[in-house]
Design an enzyme around this catalytic site. Structure first.
Site, PDB file in Angstrom:
ATOM      1  CB  THR A   1      12.954  -8.762 -10.581  1.00 61.49           C
ATOM      2  OG1 THR A   1      14.324  -8.675 -11.257  1.00 61.49           O
ATOM      3  CG2 THR A   1      12.412 -10.339 -10.810  1.00 61.49           C
TER       4      THR A   1
ATOM      5  N   GLY B   1       0.761  -1.220   0.018  1.00 60.86           N
ATOM      6  CA  GLY B   1       0.166   0.136   0.162  1.00 60.86           C
ATOM      7  C   GLY B   1       0.783   1.164  -0.001  1.00 60.86           C
ATOM      8  CB  THR B   2       3.878   2.364   1.975  1.00 62.83           C
ATOM      9  OG1 THR B   2       3.182   2.014   3.157  1.00 62.83           O
ATOM     10  CG2 THR B   2       4.688   3.549   2.005  1.00 62.83           C
TER      11      THR B   2
ATOM     12  CD  GLN C   1      -7.642  -1.104   7.197  1.00 62.96           C
ATOM     13  OE1 GLN C   1      -8.756  -1.839   7.269  1.00 62.96           O
ATOM     14  NE2 GLN C   1      -6.534  -1.351   7.520  1.00 62.96           N
TER      15      GLN C   1
ATOM     16  CG  ASN D   1      -5.995   3.512   8.869  1.00 67.45           C
ATOM     17  OD1 ASN D   1      -6.448   4.498   8.035  1.00 67.45           O
ATOM     18  ND2 ASN D   1      -4.785   3.508   9.817  1.00 67.45           N
TER      19      ASN D   1
ATOM     20  CB  CYS E   1       1.293   2.690  11.028  1.00 67.69           C
ATOM     21  SG  CYS E   1       0.484   1.474   9.845  1.00 67.69           S
TER      22      CYS E   1
HETATM   23  C1  LIG Z   1      -2.185  -0.809   5.778  1.00 65.17           C
HETATM   24  C2  LIG Z   1      -2.459   0.412   5.247  1.00 65.17           C
HETATM   25  C3  LIG Z   1      -1.518   1.199   4.208  1.00 65.17           C
HETATM   26  C4  LIG Z   1       0.032   0.683   4.015  1.00 65.17           C
HETATM   27  O1  LIG Z   1      -0.155  -0.427   3.443  1.00 65.17           O
HETATM   28  P1  LIG Z   1       1.417  -1.322   3.275  1.00 65.17           P
HETATM   29  O2  LIG Z   1       0.984  -2.592   2.622  1.00 65.17           O
HETATM   30  O3  LIG Z   1       1.591  -1.668   5.005  1.00 65.17           O
HETATM   31  O4  LIG Z   1       2.594  -0.579   2.905  1.00 65.17           O
HETATM   32  C5  LIG Z   1      -2.134   2.361   3.557  1.00 65.17           C
HETATM   33  N1  LIG Z   1      -3.340   2.755   3.748  1.00 65.17           N
HETATM   34  C6  LIG Z   1      -4.255   2.145   4.759  1.00 65.17           C
HETATM   35  C7  LIG Z   1      -5.548   2.500   4.768  1.00 65.17           C
HETATM   36  C8  LIG Z   1      -3.644   0.822   5.243  1.00 65.17           C
HETATM   37  O5  LIG Z   1      -4.552   0.362   5.946  1.00 65.17           O
END
Ligand SMILES: *Cc1c(COP(=O)(O)O)cnc(C)c1O
Length: 395
Positions: free
Chosen positions: A251, A80-81, A193, A159, A338
């Site tokens: 990759t 996600g990040t 989420q 989240n 986080c």
């Molecule tokens: C977990 C989360 C992220 C980050 O995702 P990662 O896979 O940990 O990098 C970003 N946004 C929301 C809303 C999340 O719940």
């Protein structure tokens, strides 16, 4: 350990699915061959590479189907990040690091910190506040849009408190503004989420960019994807071998992409039943907690993710509650996972008008596939007794 008048559970009750989910065994099964036998590099031209490439493209098509997108619009990322960073920084770069970005005060840190960085690079960032139920009003968005707006980023579901944003309505406001000012505005949503529970069809939502990850949908961690609508102006953050149509060199994580897209389609297929089941459990939990004095529910009951419970007690600390719950084999969280190393109160709860004490006394329970009604009854019982005992000890 605090002794409560209750028999400790004989198994762990994991209620932190908003932090991460276990990998579904069905998902793990389809991933395994791509680590061991089918380990080829998708860029290689011999058969082993060709079959890895085919698996990657099949995964892309599968994910695109859930999104209602075309395969060319799906880019696999490392979570996600990275997807969020690519969306925000990538659009900013494509606009010569100039312009205004509109977001909300309740985004995940992946969005907040990226935009803080872009602010230091000369972009203007506007943060829309949430109301007390954790919702961003599209009317506030309408007022904030100007002819300098290049990008809007609003999360689909939060989240921490599980509130669901009016993405469709926000998209309508953005499209209206585009017409009036004769400009293009990219609209991104963080669906990390929501992807396991809500409709994430990009046409229905009206978004140009969408981020999601495997670790929240019973897929692998460090696997994610970014949807980018055709013709959206975006530049890469990583340069190298030009994989992922040049937007994400390196990759490919073939097993990760295969696992993510399988997890996503399973969640999509099972969502109607699972959402109904979890909503009943969630509301049962809320009802049981109602007997605790001075307990506040954070966020409205609906619209809300079916698996999210978030409550505040202004006289106790969230960390203490979570630690004592762990002694009873219950895994929950306080604030957002986080920020577990920081002792800052949640920016989300503060934006919703909660006091610092209430924010520090918040606990989030996020339910999942393994959660049963028995579990909820046990957790509600432990929580109620724990709160009573901690209050006695303070008195
Ligand atoms: C977990 C989360 C992220 C980050 O995702 P990662 O896979 O940990 O990098 C970003 N946004 C929301 C809303 C999340 O719940």
């Amino acid at each position: 350990m605090i002794q409560l008048d209750i028999t400790k559970a004989d198994h762990d009750i994991y209620l932190d699915h908003a932090a991460t989910t276990p990998v579904d065994p069905r998902v793990f099964e389809v991933m395994r061959p791509y680590y061991v036998e089918e380990f080829g590099n998708p860029s290689s031209i011999y058969q082993l590479g060709v079959s890895a490439k085919a698996a990657l493209e099949e995964a892309r098509t599968r994910a695109a189907f859930v999104l209602g997108a075309s395969g060319h619009e799906v880019y696999f990322m490392s979570g996600g990040t990275e997807s969020i960073n690519t969306a925000l920084q990538g659009v900013a770069r494509a606009h010569g690091m100039k312009g205004t970005i509109i977001t909300t005060a309740i985004e995940h840190h992946a969005t907040l910190r990226t935009l803080e960085f872009l602010e230091t690079q000369g972009l203007e960032v506007v943060r829309l506040p949430a109301d007390e139920s954790g919702v961003i009003d599209p009317k506030d968005l309408a007022k904030a849009l100007t002819k300098d707006t290049i990008l809007v980023s609003i999360m689909h579901a939060n989240n921490e408190v599980g509130t669901i944003q009016p993405i469709k309505e926000s998209a309508r406001v953005i499209r209206e503004t585009e017409k009036n000012f004769k400009i293009k505005i990219a609209f991104h949503t963080d669906a990390c989420q929501s992807a396991g529970y809500l409709n994430i069809n990009v046409e229905d939502l009206g978004v140009d960019l969408l981020s999601l990850n495997g670790s929240k949908v019973y897929g692998p961690k460090s696997a994610g994807l970014l949807y980018v609508r055709k013709a959206t102006k975006i530049q890469p953050l990583l340069f190298g071998g030009n994989q992922e149509q040049g937007l994400r060199s390196g990759t490919e994580n073939v097993a990760g992409a295969v696992g993510l897209s399988h997890a996503l389609s399973l969640a999509h297929e099972e969502a109607p039943k699972e959402v109904e089941r979890l909503t009943v459990l969630r509301d049962h939990f809320f009802d049981k907690l109602a007997s605790i004095k001075n307990l506040k529910i954070n966020g409205s009951r609906e619209p809300r993710l079916p698996n999210n419970i978030n409550v505040s007690l202004d006289d106790l600390r969230g960390e203490a509650l979570v630690t004592y719950l762990d002694d009873y084999r219950i895994q929950a969280s306080t604030g957002s996972a986080c920020t577990s190393t920081e002792i800052e109160p949640s920016h989300v709860l503060l934006s919703m008008g909660r006091t610092e004490k209430e924010a520090e006394g918040s606990v989030r329970f996020s339910l999942g596939r393994s959660t049963t009604k028995n579990d909820i009854d046990y957790v509600a019982d432990v929580f109620e007794k724990l709160v009573a005992r901690l209050r006695e000890m303070k008195a």
